[in-house]
Design an enzyme around this catalytic site. Structure first.
Site, short mmCIF file in Angstrom:
data_model
loop_
_atom_site.label_atom_id
_atom_site.label_comp_id
_atom_site.label_asym_id
_atom_site.label_seq_id
_atom_site.Cartn_x
_atom_site.Cartn_y
_atom_site.Cartn_z
N CYS A 172 9.86 1.38 3.46
CA CYS A 172 10.64 0.59 3.84
C CYS A 172 12.10 1.13 3.88
O CYS A 172 12.97 0.49 4.48
CB CYS A 172 10.73 -0.51 2.82
SG CYS A 172 11.36 -0.26 1.25
N LYS A 185 -0.82 -7.46 -8.68
CA LYS A 185 -1.82 -7.78 -7.63
C LYS A 185 -1.36 -6.61 -6.71
O LYS A 185 -0.58 -6.86 -5.65
CB LYS A 185 -1.86 -9.02 -6.87
CG LYS A 185 -3.09 -9.70 -6.38
CD LYS A 185 -3.39 -8.68 -5.40
CE LYS A 185 -2.85 -8.68 -4.11
NZ LYS A 185 -3.24 -7.72 -3.03
N PHE A 194 0.75 -1.23 0.26
CA PHE A 194 -0.03 0.08 0.08
C PHE A 194 0.73 1.24 -0.06
O PHE A 194 0.50 2.38 -0.55
CB PHE A 194 -0.87 0.07 1.30
CG PHE A 194 -0.15 0.55 2.43
CD1 PHE A 194 0.08 1.72 2.96
CD2 PHE A 194 0.36 -0.47 3.25
CE1 PHE A 194 0.59 2.21 3.91
CE2 PHE A 194 0.98 -0.34 4.73
CZ PHE A 194 1.18 1.29 4.83
N SER A 252 5.94 -6.97 3.99
CA SER A 252 6.54 -7.33 5.15
C SER A 252 7.28 -8.71 4.97
O SER A 252 7.10 -9.61 4.14
CB SER A 252 5.56 -7.56 6.22
OG SER A 252 4.90 -8.60 6.11
N GLU A 274 9.72 -3.48 13.23
CA GLU A 274 9.36 -2.34 12.22
C GLU A 274 8.17 -1.48 12.70
O GLU A 274 7.10 -2.29 12.77
CB GLU A 274 9.32 -2.96 10.89
CG GLU A 274 9.41 -1.53 9.94
CD GLU A 274 9.21 -2.45 8.40
OE1 GLU A 274 9.19 -3.55 8.21
OE2 GLU A 274 9.78 -1.65 7.35
N GLU A 282 -4.78 -3.64 -1.94
CA GLU A 282 -6.38 -3.62 -2.03
C GLU A 282 -6.68 -2.31 -1.23
O GLU A 282 -7.68 -1.66 -0.87
CB GLU A 282 -7.08 -4.52 -1.37
CG GLU A 282 -6.80 -5.04 0.19
CD GLU A 282 -5.52 -5.62 0.44
OE1 GLU A 282 -4.50 -5.82 -0.47
OE2 GLU A 282 -5.35 -6.36 1.36
N ARG A 283 -5.59 -1.79 -0.36
CA ARG A 283 -5.98 -0.28 0.44
C ARG A 283 -6.04 0.94 -0.23
O ARG A 283 -6.69 1.57 0.07
CB ARG A 283 -4.77 -0.38 1.75
CG ARG A 283 -4.96 -1.63 2.34
CD ARG A 283 -4.59 -1.00 4.00
NE ARG A 283 -4.31 -2.29 4.76
CZ ARG A 283 -5.35 -3.10 5.11
NH1 ARG A 283 -6.79 -2.70 4.85
NH2 ARG A 283 -5.26 -4.18 5.61
#
Lengths: 498, 498, 498, 498
Positions: free
Chosen positions: C280, C172, C148, C225, C382, C175-176
């Site tokens: 990240c 893909k 996201f 993640s 994290e 979806e957020r």
């Protein structure tokens, strides 16, 4: 007295018409003669190379490379003998000759990678079903002309790569110290090189001009002084050859106030006086930024120079030896005199060194001169002797302007611990080889060697990746296969020629 | 009548002292004038470039490349206008001008990859804690001198790459068809190029010689005829510049007996007559191996040539247009005459083409000549017209000897379906650009363009990867950081300058 | 409420079976729905890609690249619209979205160089008359699964390169915040990409698992993640696919006592709090060497953070916006609480930020925590929020041990002016992306992105040169042409099949 | 009976707990024992490697490469001894063992180019005064697991490159013929490799699983059968290691009607029966296009096979020797039986070869089977014996479909003289290594080895350029030096720490 001859088509040949003395510079004695090749002899070498070319060109690169693997073994096996030869004729101390030879061998090692280095670029589908690729093909017969100061190393910058690329080679080495060069070239035969692929002609301008004008010579590599480099370059190119001609240098080190001064002094000692300063990468000018740094430099340098030991090549505890000839000795002393006369201060004076047992040798001791200014002749010209001159400036920018204002642009160095200063310097300075706390920034064999401005004429640098391009010419193939019916099977029943 | 001026520092300037007519070759009419730059004007351009250099050199490569991304958009947007300009002054048909422009744009596309192309080589630990890397820095102000036959494409071979490498550029295009070249260069400003980075001077020998002798010009790229190329190369190199000078050509196609003859004829039509044969890659000699192949070739070619249509650029159904000048038309016809006189057979005769409505145009029709031999003047020299000459030989080896015996070595091609023949040919032929069933083996923009022998003077080919090397100079940095105590922490308590 | 669908074979498709809310994180309101693809829908996308593959694979690389040239134009043209979409669903401020998009576009620019990047290696004469070369052929249908936090950039790390290499793609995305991703992908059609070559499926684990198990998917690129990255990697590889899976990070900056502290603070502000720390490469730990440096850092940082402005994306004067969800907001606050409970000192507290007019937004203010130690949960995990933790150490070696002891090895940085410290750090630290005075050392698009240790699973990094190798497979061709008599002419009289 | 032990930290160690017989396959006698390492012993090797790593990692690449130069010399010096060892345990004839060793040495030669191969990419000015470069750092301790069929060559594919890249190595060779592998590894010490850098453990699944699960092992290279390759790959990757696992093969040659049939037969003899077909690149299926070609192939092959000579390794006039074990002999015969039962025609039958004086040897004679079809077990599985099966098809497309339909995609070849057929084949066939008139298209050492489909698991191929990438990890450094005042001189008067 022995006469050093030529290596042509695998044989040592002596003409016996013209020759010249070869001296031991530590004793001042003539110890050998070197045969000076006539035009006819040079042409014989070219013809031998030309004859050997077709088979050599078609030898797979890996097989050419394997001769270099063996050559490396032989050079290492005969290292002591080679260093002895260098010492006797050039005068450099054993450890220095060994260093030279090792640098030469590194170029042989790099040439062993020929199959990798000669890869072309392949493009699939540059158009519909059309492919294109490049091949790097040999040039044919190429020549090298090399200086006295590195009789082993500089030739090895050239011919190992030229040979693995598929060329045949004519080497015209310096006539001052020809023995090691010839000996090394002879090892190639034992390493498996076919006769005629590598040839050596000793000689003078007659030999050089023959090489420059003969149509069969495709390329010339030269290392020497700038006026000769310029002559070689313009003559060779006017004759349709490709040429790379490396000339003189005046390499400056900037000593910044934040430098580790002990380290800088230690580095400068070797870089300024090693091999009597007869190196195109010798560090001959130290530019101190600020008087604090300058004073510290002079003081520490003076102290360190007390331990410098000058003498004959055979004593490995010596730091450096004589210069190459009586005339050159006088020239170096003349530069020191002129600096003094023009107002510089000779801090450490090497003009009359005592070298026990070598009263007639061509020695100049390590010399340190302070307060040198850009107007002085000794600053403007290349001394090529064991003389370090110190110029004092106020700012780093002035130091850089000084370097950029000089005719030459071979090597340079900065001593600092500051990342920003180092980066600004290396980015902007108009010099081809830059050291950061490295006073002799000679690129390793897998990079390329070359100065800027009037230190190099030509597009491509010596050895390393650039040498691959210099010793090959690009061929680009574009391929399309129109259908011939073979794949589709139509032709299988009744094959006919269309 | 309009006068075409110069682009200097972002402005169009006209001197008004000397000028020359620009013709529409289809009508024979002078339609414009082109200003001929004096030495002073050229020097003004050089000064502008020199002034723009420092900022441009320090602009990150990706930002320089982005100007090329935008330039590509603008070239595509103005394509019709550019092709119109080319047609009016050069005479080539719309579809051919569009092809030329597209080839030019491909070089712009390649230049967009500058950040990738300019990567240097980084070596960790060349010695203990010593690193070394190479940087490819711009040269400064460089120049290009380009021919009439590709007023859009050949300049685009040069300056997009020169610019993204960080150089400033002076272009001296052909004075015969200057308008499209100037128009294109002006688009760069809209694309975001700072003023002064790119300059165009129209002119003649005075302009050329100024560029060749001015010390501020670091490199010269040239495309034209061999005698001029040789002059440019020897003069530029004698003045210490790097130079690549591309000259003339005589491109042969070998037609093998196993070739797909319909395909070969179809390919040869375009390659021989396209752009009236005024291309350095024009296929001007077909070497037929065996009389069976030769007879078939002549027969099929004769039939195919009946459909060739010659005329003005504005009619896109024409195959090709006029040659560039009245004098050139006469020269081409002269070659045809001489071939006939020396015993060749003019199979299809284009000497007096009727072109409806263009009675005064500089037209030569498509011409096919059989039984040409190597002694003929028309064989030895470059015709640069719509003339295909056929030489008959017995074997492929004879065909190859013929090619290798010629002065030029630009392009060549073989028509065959046999893998072995193609591989032997491409490996051994002494020509820089080789086609296998591809009659115009012009390398794509991501490869490099260059002939061998007297077709190119210099080490590095035009455009593609070689251009990156030509327009940059190698700097090698060697770096060692002596400990300053910072890392070890000793200095943290009491920082002092050593 | 609008529903965001899938892009399959050039059409937007909505299943309507399962869907999920999309929120505006600044207001906390659900503003859209996103359709969640079933296995069948994902398989439909794969089938479309598979169908489009043969033609796309055979399209010359230059033509594929030209679609990227056009795509770049379209992305720039629609930049505002895209940033608006990102802001509404992700929450990042306009200037930050613009930066993200720009970084994405840089990957498109790099992909424009496909013809250069796809060159294989060609070796002449690997044996007598035997040649060999490599081709880098596409894999087929490949997939990307993206997070996201960079809805525009991370997908653009992947598919432009995958496409120009000749692959078809299934994306893909998260979806957020699916809208900008889908919008961008739709621009490819306008840029000229054939339908089916690029497909987007929105979805959850069902979609992911379909991609991981379908035999037609040849490779998977993932960013997210570490636990998910590990699952993706082991599942994809166990299914015979190649995979690169990028996971979490804990990026440390070492602040040395000799650092320019104002510069360091200035840099850290953006690196720690930009995009609410949801990167990240966010710099989440500052390791101060010595208490003098630590105290100065805390003091200057505290002062600087007073000016930080948090708010909605639409106000470009804000520095950063909300985090992505209510749950994530709570998680970040939980980490701050835990640090406090475990003994750290919250110097600047962002737990209850007041954001005028956005009472229900998912905001966390910039937070600075001192005296953090390696045992604390907030150090080990994290946080992915606007929280900078300071760890105090005595020596640089301790700082490096801390970094090397952490699970992750994505990015790191050192602030110093000392060349030696920087070189030692960058050489030895076990982290994939290293900054020297650069706190967010995200490699530029023509280098590659990748962490070490548990920050990346796979051999090859994301984008840049590594991506070319990831999205292609090597084919090596070895070719020898036995003589068929064609060249020698023997067969000309009577061609027969042997 | 002697026991073959392990090489750990420079010493030969024998556990004496578990061991297994080593046979001479020509006599059928057990001649030695090989110690099978326990988990503890393997961990001891890993610990030794781990301990040797820090110093080895910091050794300059050129120094690591020089050990390979010396290693090559030693391998050449001991070649006869090594081939003898191979012959006694593997059974291959002297000339074949010499060929294997030579191929292995070529990988050592390639590794000598490490300084060139390890160069990173350096970008100046990725932003204003920001530079970035990549370094290819070693992984740490890596492992290789190798098969019985090339006890010298396959290990040499792996560790020379792994070592020069700076890694330490654990080799787990085949327990069937361990002596030559161990002997060769011991030569490294004499070549100058520090103890612990290279280790060999003999063993079985226990050793393999230890390597696959130990966290200190960073990468695994494997060559063997496909089921084991798949296990190795999924286990290693699930444990966070990088892995390349090469599996089985079924290599087809297409014989086109226009092929030079004598040449094809001559090539196929060696490719099908050399080393008893126990090569992953063995040519085991000939696909003849059209019955004319098939009949000619069968007739010429049958005649040529009459001269095949099978026997013990010590007689260099033999063409090939026994297979590796009694069980494998029975398996190969079983495949021939099954082909016969399923309707194929055994044209030349090698099931009961008489080998004078070696009644108990594991011999299978050269076998030719016609009319093989895709449904047969002998077609679907890898036989790994001296069996050539002929499949007849009507068209080249059918032949290609056959190849693409098979599980494996290691090597393949086409025999033709037609350029178009060759190009179409090499472009489209789904096989990683393609020969054009070259039946064993094993890439040379400076290219990379790897199949497609289920013949290789992983991204990167074995040896050559891919191995450099496999055995290193990319680190990208981005560097900016904020001004510290040193260059500008502000700090010269009074240096203080900021």
């Amino acid at each position: 007295m022995n006469t050093v001859g030529h290596l042509i088509n695998g044989e040592i040949i002596t003409e016996g018409t013209r020759s010249q003395n070869v001296f031991n510079p530590a004793t001042g004695d003539a110890t050998k003669q070197v045969d000076l090749a006539s035009k006819a002899t040079v042409e014989q070498a070219i013809a031998a190379a030309q004859a050997a070319y077709p088979a050599w060109r078609n030898t797979p690169a890996i097989k050419r490379a394997r001769i270099m693997f063996k050559f490396k073994e032989l050079l290492e096996k005969h290292a002591d003998q080679i260093c002895q030869m260098i010492g006797e004729e050039h005068g450099k101390i054993g450890h220095d000759a060994a260093g030279e030879l090792q640098r030469g061998i590194e170029n042989v090692e790099y040439a062993c990678g020929a199959p990798e280095l000669l890869k072309g670029e392949h493009s699939k589908n540059v158009g519909p079903s059309i492919d294109s690729w490049s091949e790097f093909q040999p040039l044919g017969v190429v020549a090298g002309i090399t200086p006295f100061n590195f009789p082993a190393m500089v030739p090895l910058w050239m011919y190992p790569m030229a040979l693995v690329c598929g060329n045949c080679f004519i080497l015209k080495p310096s006539e001052r110290d020809p023995s090691s060069t010839l000996f090394i070239a002879q090892l190639l035969r034992e390493a498996g090189l076919p006769d005629g692929v590598m040839n050596v002609v000793n000689g003078d301008k007659e030999a050089v001009d023959t090489l420059l004008h003969d149509k069969r010579i495709q390329a010339v590599s030269f290392v020497g002084s700038t006026p000769i480099a310029e002559y070689i370059y313009s003559t060779a190119t006017a004759n349709g050859k490709r040429c790379q001609a490396l000339g003189g240098a005046k390499n400056h080190a900037i000593v910044m106030p934040d430098a580790d001064m002990d380290n800088a002094v230690n580095q400068l000692l070797g870089a300024a006086f090693g091999s009597s300063g007869e190196r195109c990468m010798a560090l001959s000018v130290a530019v101190a930024v600020g008087d604090v740094a300058a004073d510290a430099l002079i003081a520490k340098m003076t102290a360190a120079m007390k331990k410098l030991k000058v003498g004959a090549h055979s004593d490995n505890s010596n730091d450096f030896g004589p210069v190459i000839t009586r005339q050159h000795q006088e020239k170096v002393v003349g530069y020191i005199n002129s600096a003094e006369e023009q107002g510089a201060r000779v801090v450490v004076d090497g003009r009359n060194p005592e070298v026990q047992g070598y009263a007639n040798g061509f020695f100049v001791g390590g010399t340190l001169i302070d307060n040198v200014t850009p107007e002085m002749v000794s600053y403007q010209e290349e001394i090529f002797g064991p003389v370090l001159q110190v110029v004092r400036v106020e700012t780093m920018q002035q130091a850089m302007d000084l370097i950029d204002g000089h005719e030459y642009g071979n090597g340079t160095c900065i001593f600092t611990r500051d990342g920003e200063a180092a980066r600004y310097f290396s980015d902007n300075i108009q010099v081809g080889m830059v050291g950061i706390n490295v006073p002799l920034p000679v690129p390793v064999a897998y990079h390329s060697f070359g100065g800027w401005k009037r230190s190099l004429f030509g597009d491509l640098h010596a050895y390393g990746p650039d040498a691959v391009r210099f010793y090959t010419k690009r061929k680009t193939v574009t391929q399309r296969w129109p259908s011939a019916g073979v794949r589709e099977g139509a032709e299988f029943s009744m094959p006919t020629m269309k």
